[in-house]
Every structure is written in structure tokens, then in C-alpha cells.
Design a protein around this motif. Sequence first.
Motif, short mmCIF file in Angstrom:
data_model
loop_
_atom_site.label_atom_id
_atom_site.label_comp_id
_atom_site.label_asym_id
_atom_site.label_seq_id
_atom_site.Cartn_x
_atom_site.Cartn_y
_atom_site.Cartn_z
N ALA A 144 1.80 -11.34 18.01
CA ALA A 144 1.16 -10.85 16.84
C ALA A 144 1.41 -9.36 16.95
O ALA A 144 1.35 -8.71 18.07
N VAL A 145 1.69 -8.78 15.56
CA VAL A 145 1.92 -7.55 15.68
C VAL A 145 0.56 -7.01 14.64
O VAL A 145 0.49 -7.65 13.58
N HIS A 146 -0.26 -5.79 14.89
CA HIS A 146 -1.05 -5.43 14.09
C HIS A 146 -0.56 -4.17 13.42
O HIS A 146 -0.11 -3.31 13.92
N TYR A 147 -0.56 -4.17 12.08
CA TYR A 147 0.11 -3.08 11.21
C TYR A 147 -1.49 -2.43 10.45
O TYR A 147 -1.69 -2.83 9.34
N PRO A 148 -2.03 -1.51 11.06
CA PRO A 148 -3.24 -0.94 10.34
C PRO A 148 -3.03 -0.18 9.17
O PRO A 148 -3.88 0.06 8.44
N GLU A 149 -1.55 0.48 8.76
CA GLU A 149 -1.42 0.99 7.53
C GLU A 149 -1.42 -0.13 6.12
O GLU A 149 -1.51 0.53 5.14
N ASP A 150 -1.20 -1.24 6.52
CA ASP A 150 -1.41 -2.26 5.19
C ASP A 150 -2.49 -2.17 4.51
O ASP A 150 -3.80 -2.02 5.25
N ALA A 151 -2.42 -2.20 3.26
CA ALA A 151 -3.64 -2.09 2.48
C ALA A 151 -3.57 -3.02 1.17
O ALA A 151 -2.68 -3.72 1.04
N GLN A 152 -4.66 -3.10 0.39
CA GLN A 152 -4.66 -3.89 -0.54
C GLN A 152 -5.44 -3.16 -2.08
O GLN A 152 -6.24 -2.41 -1.50
N VAL A 153 -5.02 -3.53 -3.42
CA VAL A 153 -5.60 -2.91 -4.51
C VAL A 153 -5.78 -4.24 -5.09
O VAL A 153 -5.18 -5.34 -5.15
N GLN A 154 -6.78 -3.96 -6.12
CA GLN A 154 -6.70 -5.14 -7.37
C GLN A 154 -5.82 -4.58 -8.52
O GLN A 154 -6.14 -3.46 -8.96
N PRO A 155 -4.63 -5.45 -8.58
CA PRO A 155 -3.83 -4.85 -9.27
C PRO A 155 -3.95 -4.69 -10.53
O PRO A 155 -3.49 -3.63 -11.38
#
Length: 394
Positions: A144-155
Motif C-alpha cells: 500500500a502507498v499513502h498519499y497525504p496530499e489527496d483531498a476531497q470537496v463537495q463538488p
Amino acid sequence: MGQFPDVVIVGAGIVGAACAEALSAAGFVVTVLDRGAPAAGTTASGEGNVLVSDKPPGAELQLAQASRRRWPELARSLREELGDIADFEWEAKGGVVAATTVDGAAALTEFAAGQRDAGVDARVLPPGAVFDLEPHLTRDVSLAVHYPEDAQVQPVLAASALLAAVRRRGGTVRSATPATGVLLGRDGRVTGVRTGDGFLSCAAVVNACGPWAGEFARAAGAPITVLPRRGMVLVTAPVPPGTVRHKVYDADYVGAVESGDAELQTSTVVESTQAGTVLIGSSRERIGFDDTVRTRVLREIARKATTLFPVLGRVPVLRAYGGFRPYAPDHLPVIGADPRIPGLWHATGHEGAGVGLAAATGQLLAELYTGRPPHVDPAPFRVDRPELIEEVSG
């Protein structure tokens, strides 16, 4: 300027809204037109992903990195300008990519190494450490690879906040106003846009029609190859907090994103929302604008999701929704001026990454429009790429 807009944006989805916000911030009077309601098309059918984890080194990753930096800046500035109506649930939750096969682990290791060379924070986790991040993942995970920069918004909320800023700055947003072409002066330059309600004068038109961008470009007399690619998402009942903590997907998702195959492809993507529901994807198929719900597609998405997260096998699905994403044959967005018709601009072709790339797309388009130095190299996104022009005109 008081009577007519400087720029008309055709399309009130997340990309059109971001372009409108950036141009209005630069001092232009903007009118945004949409054939339906703002953010009711492709934007409403997405998960709100702001990802760097799924993109290989290259132009799109650079745009994604720039957009990832810009989204939290926009969140802060819009909240200062608009107050609580600008809250679009920005969540820097991070992402986890998991491989469950030996071949998948090898490919993921190589992919992450290339991304790190390009400046992505991609952390290969030691054996067993992924379960500290996601306790409910299948124990079949081999890497597994962890990507701390990934994010989310309510589009939908994000697009609505951007459009609210446009209105506050003197712009206009018009629903149920389909644009059917552009008006040209004697010199061949855009002088307005044709709508179902008549003509609207302006100095420039931006084609931000998403999956319908090819149709509008053709009507404007400058065809480009942008096609609809359909995707489906399942929504579960609310689950206990911490059931799914990050944006999690199987390593084969990257291959599905990069593929140009028209046939159905599915890969596992799982993430929670602030409301407690879980969004499950994903599928990709090029079937035109056929919006038929196919049970076999939903069944395949659900099966793969429960393989990655067995706990979801006990959670009911509340609903499913689908949408069309703007697909370009070379998998790169189209951003910039159309050399064939002065005053015609395009901002489309982002496929499933439109939410994540929107912030930088709007900024780039405004920079190009005003002649300011662009913050990313615009050349890979130019309109006159052979992949976009020759397939239509040839």
C-alpha cells in the motif's frame, strides 16, 4: 461593460465556475450560461476528488499539483469574501492505494517511485502499517502507498461557492439557457453567443460544456474531439465513523483512468463523506449519452468494493447515480484559445478529474486571457493538438 459581459462562460459546472471565478477576480464582467441548472450535470455526478495519487508524471500531474495547492487558498479567500455560504467541505483526508497481487504491488511500487521524482508525497507503507490507516481493509493487501496530499470537496457546494463569488462581483449566472453557437464579426472574431433566448454580445466565449463540449465546438465552427465517457457511483447507508478513513482505491484504478478502451472497465474506489455515507466506484465506458442504468455494472462495482473492504458487504446501498465525463483521446484537458476563431476559448476534457483540476484550470485560463505568465506550462493543453483536431476534421 455595464450592459454586456466581457466574457460568456458556456457551462456552469465546476470547471466553468472556476473559470468564471478567476476571470471575475481579474476584473472582468462574466456571464455564465447553462442548459440546465448550475452544477447539475457532470459535477453533480462526481465524488469531489482532488487527487495527485492517480496521475503519472507529466503535464496533468503538474496541473493537479497546482490545483491541489490552489483549492485550500480558494476555500480561505471565498470564505472571507462570502461567509458561510462558501463552505464546500474541503477535507484533506489523504489517500491510500492498495495492491492485492504480486504484479499489482510491483507496478504500484514503480508508479509511486516515478511520482516521488515528480514531487508527489507517495509513502510506501511497511508490511501491516496500512491497517493502522484503514483497519477494515482486506488482509489480502500485499502493498500500500499513502498519499497525504489527496483531498476531497463537495463538488456541488464548491461550484456554487465559485458562482456566488461571480455574482457578488457583478457577474450573472443564467440557468435553462442553452448556447447554440457563436456570433462572428467581419474579421472572424467572436462578437457574441447565440442562445435559445436570442443573442448575447461579448468579447469572448469559453466552451466549458464538459461532455457536451464537442457538440458546442462543432456548432461554433471549431470542432474538437471531446466525447462522453459514462461512470457510475454507489452510495451506501451511513456507516460508523472510521469505517473508511481515506480515499482508498485498488492499484488497477490508475490503469482504468489512463485507458482509452471504449468497453466497460471497473476498478475499486471507496471513500466516506462527512454525512457518514460511503461512495463506491468506479466504472468507465464510452456509450455516447446513453444513460440506461445497467445492473451488471452496479453489481460489478459492488463486488469489487466488498473484496477490498469486506465490511461493506453488510452495508445496504441507498442509491446509485451516473454521469458523463468529458473524454479527450490523449487523456489531457483542453485549456486555451482556439486559433481558428479569435475570441473562442476552451476549458474541457478533464474526464473524471474535473473537480480536482478545476482550480488550476480556471487560474490558467485567466492567466492566458490576460497575458499574465502562466503558473503551469499551457502547451500540453493547447486546442490545436492533432489528437483533438484531426480526428474530427479528417
